[in-house]
Design a protein around this motif. Structure first.
Motif, short mmCIF file in Angstrom:
data_model
loop_
_atom_site.label_atom_id
_atom_site.label_comp_id
_atom_site.label_asym_id
_atom_site.label_seq_id
_atom_site.Cartn_x
_atom_site.Cartn_y
_atom_site.Cartn_z
N HIS A 67 2.63 31.23 -17.13
CA HIS A 67 2.99 32.05 -18.29
C HIS A 67 2.64 33.52 -18.05
N VAL A 68 1.45 33.76 -17.49
CA VAL A 68 1.03 35.14 -17.21
C VAL A 68 1.98 35.79 -16.22
N VAL A 69 2.32 35.06 -15.16
CA VAL A 69 3.19 35.61 -14.12
C VAL A 69 4.57 35.94 -14.68
N LYS A 70 5.15 35.01 -15.41
CA LYS A 70 6.52 35.19 -15.89
C LYS A 70 6.61 36.17 -17.06
N ASP A 71 5.52 36.29 -17.83
CA ASP A 71 5.52 37.24 -18.95
C ASP A 71 5.35 38.68 -18.49
N THR A 72 4.81 38.86 -17.28
CA THR A 72 4.48 40.22 -16.83
C THR A 72 5.28 40.68 -15.62
N SER A 73 6.10 39.80 -15.03
CA SER A 73 6.79 40.21 -13.80
C SER A 73 8.01 39.35 -13.53
N GLU A 74 8.71 39.70 -12.46
CA GLU A 74 9.82 38.90 -11.96
C GLU A 74 9.45 38.21 -10.65
N ALA A 75 8.16 38.12 -10.39
CA ALA A 75 7.69 37.51 -9.15
C ALA A 75 7.95 36.01 -9.13
N PHE A 76 8.11 35.48 -7.93
CA PHE A 76 8.16 34.03 -7.76
C PHE A 76 6.78 33.45 -8.08
N PHE A 77 6.78 32.22 -8.57
CA PHE A 77 5.50 31.53 -8.77
C PHE A 77 5.52 30.23 -7.98
N HIS A 78 4.59 30.14 -7.03
CA HIS A 78 4.47 28.95 -6.17
C HIS A 78 3.17 28.22 -6.49
N VAL A 79 3.27 26.91 -6.58
CA VAL A 79 2.10 26.07 -6.79
C VAL A 79 1.97 25.10 -5.62
N ASP A 80 0.80 25.11 -4.99
CA ASP A 80 0.50 24.10 -3.97
C ASP A 80 -0.02 22.88 -4.72
N GLY A 81 0.86 21.92 -4.95
CA GLY A 81 0.50 20.75 -5.75
C GLY A 81 0.06 19.55 -4.95
N ALA A 82 -0.18 19.74 -3.65
CA ALA A 82 -0.46 18.60 -2.76
C ALA A 82 -1.60 17.73 -3.26
N MET A 83 -2.68 18.36 -3.78
CA MET A 83 -3.85 17.58 -4.18
C MET A 83 -3.73 17.03 -5.59
N MET A 84 -2.77 17.46 -6.36
CA MET A 84 -2.64 17.01 -7.74
C MET A 84 -1.62 15.88 -7.90
N VAL A 85 -0.62 15.88 -7.04
CA VAL A 85 0.46 14.90 -7.16
C VAL A 85 -0.09 13.48 -7.03
N GLY A 86 0.28 12.63 -7.97
CA GLY A 86 -0.16 11.25 -7.96
C GLY A 86 -1.50 11.00 -8.61
N LYS A 87 -2.19 12.07 -8.99
CA LYS A 87 -3.51 11.92 -9.62
C LYS A 87 -3.47 12.19 -11.11
N LEU A 88 -2.49 12.99 -11.52
CA LEU A 88 -2.29 13.31 -12.93
C LEU A 88 -0.79 13.39 -13.20
N PRO A 89 -0.36 13.09 -14.43
CA PRO A 89 1.07 13.21 -14.75
C PRO A 89 1.53 14.66 -14.63
N LEU A 90 2.75 14.85 -14.17
CA LEU A 90 3.32 16.19 -14.01
C LEU A 90 4.68 16.25 -14.70
N ASN A 91 5.03 17.44 -15.17
CA ASN A 91 6.32 17.63 -15.82
C ASN A 91 6.82 19.04 -15.49
N ILE A 92 7.19 19.22 -14.23
CA ILE A 92 7.56 20.54 -13.73
C ILE A 92 8.74 21.14 -14.48
N LYS A 93 9.65 20.31 -14.95
CA LYS A 93 10.85 20.84 -15.62
C LYS A 93 10.52 21.59 -16.90
N HIS A 94 9.34 21.36 -17.46
CA HIS A 94 8.93 22.06 -18.68
C HIS A 94 8.08 23.29 -18.38
N THR A 95 8.08 23.71 -17.13
CA THR A 95 7.37 24.93 -16.73
C THR A 95 8.38 25.90 -16.11
#
Length: 356
Positions: free
Chosen positions: A148-176
């Motif tokens: 939210h901070v990135v997109k509200d203040t800039s046109e920069a790409f936002f990358h998330v390294d999700g390797a350690m989170m995937v499979g450990k908690l539910p994710l819903n990338i389409k709502h971000t």
């Protein structure tokens, strides 16, 4: 009995996948089926947004290259101070060819200062990259708030390294508004040599060129994604982690749980510190009992080296050197947890006076 509790380093290949690969025959829909499985695991809207790679590290590299391809005039990058080593190496290389890197420090719980993050983003910021979870420290990053901070203040790409989170908690990338999201096969019981990068749909055409990834690797990642997309298993793993924590504290009252009061703990991970003890000594003694865990340091007889992530947290040296990390997976059992806590208590009492 071998007890493996170092799943944040790498997960063993799922026995279900071992069996399936024995009978593997590539089908025409193989890639699409695997894309669908991975998309469902992370909550992506379109299966074609899943691009297969040879590793999580390659996914991280492709994320930065994607941003550079679409906005080559921008030369500023923002990242957290606890990024994975593969991202740190990429950023170091980019800095040598003219990119300016700003690292955002984190607090004692591993959380970034949102005010400092906002002030770090500029008009020429190309990409902001944060890890969703740091596997070494067992802590989560509020990547949705950061987005939210990135997109509200800039046109920069936002990358998330999700390797350690995937499979450990539910994710819903389409709502971000995440543009790029890294997945690593070896963190979810797939083979090594396979990963994926979620790419927001408008940037997918950049990836039309084939990377010649073995079809059995793609099949295995899709299979692993199906296995990992199990909320009951996620809940069970957390309960096992909590069981191990309770038993350790009951049997070793002076043990200290790192980030015990933090709300952003990775649910499969437990960091236990034995101040003024040598974690490597405890680790070796547990390995002799066929119990495999990790420390927060790389030690040898001449030096004690800490990773850049650990150093950025400013944790007390004697605490870090005596810390063990236990990271669980879907294949661990209550019996393994009980045996581990008993053996650990025996080992720690034996080596109480052995200092680093």
């Amino acid at each position: 009995m071998k007890i493996y509790l170092d799943n944040n380093s790498s997960t063993p290949l799922a026995p279900e996948i071992v069996h399936a690969l024995r009978h593997f025959k590539p089908e025409k829909s193989l890639v699409q089926d695997a894309q669908k499985s991975v998309a469902e695991l992370i909550g992506a809207q379109h299966e074609e947004e899943i691009i297969f790679t040879r590793s999580g590290s390659q996914s991280n590299l492709l994320a930065f290259l994607t941003a550079i391809n679409f906005a080559p005039q921008k030369k500023h990058i923002v990242a957290s101070s606890i990024e994975h080593e593969s991202s740190i190496r990429i950023l170091q290389k980019l800095s040598r060819i003219g990119f300016e890197i700003t690292f955002v420090e984190v607090d004692k719980d591993g959380l970034p200062d949102m005010h400092k993050l906002k002030n770090s983003i500029r008009k020429d910021t190309l990409i902001v990259s944060f890890t969703a979870a740091n596997g070494e420290l067992g802590i989560l990053t509020p990547f949705e708030k950061i987005c939210h901070v990135v997109k509200d203040t800039s046109e920069a790409f936002f990358h998330v390294d999700g390797a350690m989170m995937v499979g450990k908690l539910p994710l819903n990338i389409k709502h971000t508004n995440v543009d790029l999201f890294t997945i690593s096969g070896q963190k979810i019981h797939a083979p090594t040599g396979i990963g994926a990068l979620y790419v927001r749909k408008q940037y997918v055409p950049f990836f039309q060129k084939s990377r010649k990834i073995p079809p059995q690797k793609i099949f295995a990642l899709g299979y692993a994604a199906n296995l990992s997309n199990d909320r009951n298993s996620m809940i069970r793993i957390k309960r096992l982690r909590d069981r191990l924590e309770r038993q350790i504290l009951m049997q070793i009252p002076y043990a200290k749980i790192l980030f015990a009061n933090a709300s952003n703990r990775l649910p499969n991970t437990l960091l236990v510190s034995f101040p003024d003890m040598n974690g490597e000594v405890i680790l070796s003694a547990l390995a002799d009992k066929n119990i495999f865990v990790a420390t927060l340091s790389v030690c040898n007889s001449q030096s004690h080296k800490l990773s850049s992530q650990i150093m950025s947290m400013n944790l007390p040296y004697n605490q870090v050197m005596g810390t063990l990390r236990f990271s669980l997976s879907r294949y661990n059992t209550e019996q393994e947890i009980d045996i581990t806590s008993q053996c650990l208590a025996h080992v720690v009492r034996k080596f109480t006076h052995v200092c680093p």
